[in-house]
Write a protein that holds these residues in place. Structure first.
Motif, short mmCIF file in Angstrom:
data_model
loop_
_atom_site.label_atom_id
_atom_site.label_comp_id
_atom_site.label_asym_id
_atom_site.label_seq_id
_atom_site.Cartn_x
_atom_site.Cartn_y
_atom_site.Cartn_z
N GLY A 1 7.75 25.21 -0.28
CA GLY A 1 6.50 24.53 0.05
C GLY A 1 6.70 23.40 1.03
O GLY A 1 7.77 22.81 1.12
N LEU A 2 5.64 23.10 1.77
CA LEU A 2 5.61 21.96 2.70
C LEU A 2 4.44 21.07 2.31
O LEU A 2 3.34 21.56 2.00
N ILE A 3 4.68 19.75 2.32
CA ILE A 3 3.62 18.80 1.98
C ILE A 3 3.38 17.87 3.16
O ILE A 3 4.25 17.70 4.02
N ALA A 4 2.20 17.28 3.19
CA ALA A 4 1.85 16.34 4.25
C ALA A 4 2.57 15.01 4.04
O ALA A 4 3.01 14.69 2.94
N ARG A 5 2.68 14.24 5.11
CA ARG A 5 3.34 12.93 5.03
C ARG A 5 2.34 11.89 4.55
O ARG A 5 1.93 10.98 5.28
N ASP A 6 1.93 12.04 3.32
CA ASP A 6 1.10 11.04 2.65
C ASP A 6 1.44 11.10 1.17
O ASP A 6 2.13 12.00 0.71
N GLY A 7 0.95 10.16 0.40
CA GLY A 7 1.28 10.13 -1.01
C GLY A 7 2.78 10.13 -1.23
O GLY A 7 3.51 9.31 -0.67
N ALA A 8 3.28 11.07 -2.02
CA ALA A 8 4.72 11.16 -2.27
C ALA A 8 5.51 11.48 -1.01
O ALA A 8 6.69 11.15 -0.91
N GLY A 9 4.86 12.08 -0.02
CA GLY A 9 5.53 12.41 1.23
C GLY A 9 5.88 11.21 2.08
O GLY A 9 6.55 11.36 3.11
N LEU A 10 5.45 10.02 1.68
CA LEU A 10 5.80 8.80 2.41
C LEU A 10 7.19 8.30 2.06
O LEU A 10 7.73 7.45 2.78
N LEU A 11 7.77 8.78 0.97
CA LEU A 11 9.09 8.31 0.56
C LEU A 11 10.12 8.55 1.65
O LEU A 11 10.15 9.61 2.28
N ASN A 12 10.97 7.56 1.87
CA ASN A 12 12.03 7.63 2.89
C ASN A 12 11.49 8.05 4.25
O ASN A 12 12.13 8.80 4.99
N ASP A 13 10.28 7.56 4.56
CA ASP A 13 9.64 7.86 5.84
C ASP A 13 9.45 9.36 6.05
O ASP A 13 9.49 9.87 7.17
N GLY A 14 9.26 10.10 4.96
CA GLY A 14 9.01 11.54 5.05
C GLY A 14 10.26 12.39 5.03
O GLY A 14 10.17 13.63 4.95
N GLU B 1 3.18 16.42 -11.08
CA GLU B 1 1.92 16.44 -10.34
C GLU B 1 0.85 15.60 -11.01
O GLU B 1 -0.18 15.30 -10.39
N GLN B 2 1.05 15.21 -12.26
CA GLN B 2 0.12 14.30 -12.93
C GLN B 2 0.40 12.84 -12.55
O GLN B 2 -0.37 11.96 -12.90
N VAL B 3 1.52 12.62 -11.86
CA VAL B 3 1.92 11.26 -11.49
C VAL B 3 1.81 11.04 -9.99
O VAL B 3 1.13 10.11 -9.54
N ARG B 4 2.47 11.89 -9.23
CA ARG B 4 2.51 11.71 -7.78
C ARG B 4 1.44 12.56 -7.10
O ARG B 4 1.04 13.59 -7.62
N GLN B 5 1.06 12.12 -5.90
CA GLN B 5 0.03 12.82 -5.15
C GLN B 5 0.69 13.65 -4.05
O GLN B 5 1.40 13.12 -3.19
N SER C 1 0.82 -1.21 0.00
CA SER C 1 0.00 0.00 0.00
C SER C 1 0.86 1.26 0.00
O SER C 1 0.57 2.22 -0.72
N VAL C 2 1.93 1.27 0.79
CA VAL C 2 2.82 2.43 0.85
C VAL C 2 3.46 2.70 -0.50
O VAL C 2 3.51 3.83 -0.98
N PHE C 3 3.97 1.63 -1.14
CA PHE C 3 4.63 1.82 -2.43
C PHE C 3 3.62 2.23 -3.50
O PHE C 3 3.95 3.04 -4.38
N ASP C 4 2.41 1.68 -3.44
CA ASP C 4 1.39 2.09 -4.41
C ASP C 4 1.02 3.56 -4.21
O ASP C 4 0.87 4.32 -5.17
N GLU C 5 0.88 3.98 -2.94
CA GLU C 5 0.49 5.36 -2.66
C GLU C 5 1.62 6.32 -3.01
O GLU C 5 1.39 7.40 -3.56
N ALA C 6 2.87 5.92 -2.71
CA ALA C 6 4.00 6.79 -3.02
C ALA C 6 4.20 6.92 -4.53
O ALA C 6 4.65 7.95 -5.02
N SER C 7 3.84 5.87 -5.28
CA SER C 7 3.98 5.92 -6.74
C SER C 7 2.86 6.71 -7.39
O SER C 7 2.95 7.05 -8.57
N GLY C 8 1.81 7.00 -6.64
CA GLY C 8 0.72 7.81 -7.15
C GLY C 8 -0.07 7.12 -8.25
O GLY C 8 -0.48 5.98 -8.11
#
Length: 361
Positions: A191-204, A138-142, A55-62
């Motif tokens: 900019g700052l992004i939340a720790r979800d989607g692409a923000g999950l990479l390398n544990d944020g 932005e068309q790929v990652r969330q 799930s993490v890799f799917d979400e990080a890949s967007g």
């Protein structure tokens, strides 16, 4: 009416014996609880870990349906000229290149030391810099933007996660001063992004920068490390069409490149965790053996202690089958009680194991 009460006699006698010999009954029940709880907890923890990784890799890949990686594992990447061949393939809607580099903040260089966790080097011990193409990424990652704005092409700027900013006391407008092969360089945090989607990479612990800036800072020329592919809806929703596109890309690009599904990286991590899972499975077998040993010994002693009682029941006319039914009824009652308690305890134990596996992963 009497027949109904007679049918309950084995159960009543079993309950009476369990009450009289409550310590042996508790020991037998403990063996059942132990076996059920450990096996259930380990099974749930293993499956939950695998699902979470995917799930993490799917979400990080967007939105990416396929990814193109270099065929070799030497970390050299490949030339960005391959992008044209990928984009020319039927079914490809967006092909977003990216480059990954590892560094750390310049202010932490003096006291820096390699930190390790149970699974190796700690993710928070370094900063992962991901060079992306702002016009298509932005068309790929969330991204969930918390403050500031997203990247602009060709600008020496960065977007980081809110988590990393809080840990390092950074904010929008500050300079992200980090080590690069030529010494150190700085990027303006926009900019700052939340720790979800692409923000999950390398544990944020990740900074997103324009691709050409990352190539310049880390001396990578025109190299990239990955291409994320978004396909048209018809291809994305049809597994056969997606697999056919994957095959066409593999044939078009050659053996120097690997075309894979985003979840395959999660499968790679799963393989790396197989040792932990095998160890947990081994403990479940040990717990099953210990539980069976406790149950067998405790129940055997119970039967031996009841020889006089069983003899009296036989003298009163009870058949061998009825005596066996009496013993099995007691075993069934203990089994039912132990299983219910074991399931409840197993769920609690599974939560602890999932927390432990989460710390490892």
């Amino acid at each position: 009416m009497w027949g109904k009460f007679a049918a309950l006699t084995p159960v009543l006698l079993s309950l009476r014996n369990m009450r009289v010999r409550w310590m042996r009954s508790a020991l037998t029940c403990l063996g059942i609880v132990l076996g059920v709880a450990v096996i259930l907890a380990i099974s749930v923890a293993n499956e939950s870990t695998l699902q979470s990784i995917r799930s993490v890799f799917d979400e990080a890949s967007g939105k990416a349906s396929l990814i193109v990686l270099p065929g070799s594992a030497d970390g050299s990447g490949f030339d960005a000229a391959i992008l044209d061949r990928v984009r020319a393939s039927d079914g490809v809607q967006v092909a977003a290149p990216s480059l990954t580099a590892r560094t750390l903040l310049a202010r932490e260089a003096k006291d820096w030391a390699i930190a390790f966790t149970l699974n190796g080097q700690a993710s928070g011990n370094s900063l992962s810099v991901l060079g992306v193409a702002p016009e298509v990424d932005e068309q790929v990652r969330q991204y969930t933007l918390v403050a500031g704005r997203y990247l602009r092409p060709d600008e020496y700027e960065a977007v980081i996660t809110q988590k990393y900013a809080d840990e390092k006391s950074l904010q929008v407008g500050d300079d992200l001063v980090m080590l690069v092969p030529g010494g150190q360089d700085r990027l303006r945090i926009v900019g700052l992004i939340a720790r979800d989607g692409a923000g999950l990479l390398n544990d944020g612990n990740v900074a997103f920068v324009p691709l050409d800036v990352a190539q310049d800072l880390f001396g990578r020329g025109q190299d990239i490390d990955e291409i994320d592919i978004v396909t048209d809806p018809e291809t994305a929703n049809d597994p056969r069409a997606l697999d056919a596109l994957k095959t066409r890309l593999e044939a078009r690009l050659g053996k120097a490149y690997t075309v894979a599904y985003p979840a395959s990286r999660g499968q790679l991590v799963t393989q790396m965790l197989s040792t932990y899972q095998q160890g947990l499975s081994f403990f479940s077998v040990v717990a099953l053996f210990v539980g069976a040993f406790l149950i067998y010994n405790a129940f055997s002693m119970t039967v031996l202690e009841r020889q006089r009682e069983i003899g009296l029941l036989r003298a009163l006319g009870m058949s061998r089958g009825q005596v066996l039914g009496l013993v099995l009824t007691e075993a069934g009652v203990l089994g039912a009680i132990g299983s219910v308690i074991g399931v409840a305890f197993g769920i609690v134990l599974a939560r602890g194991l999932i927390f432990l596996m989460g710390a490892v992963v």
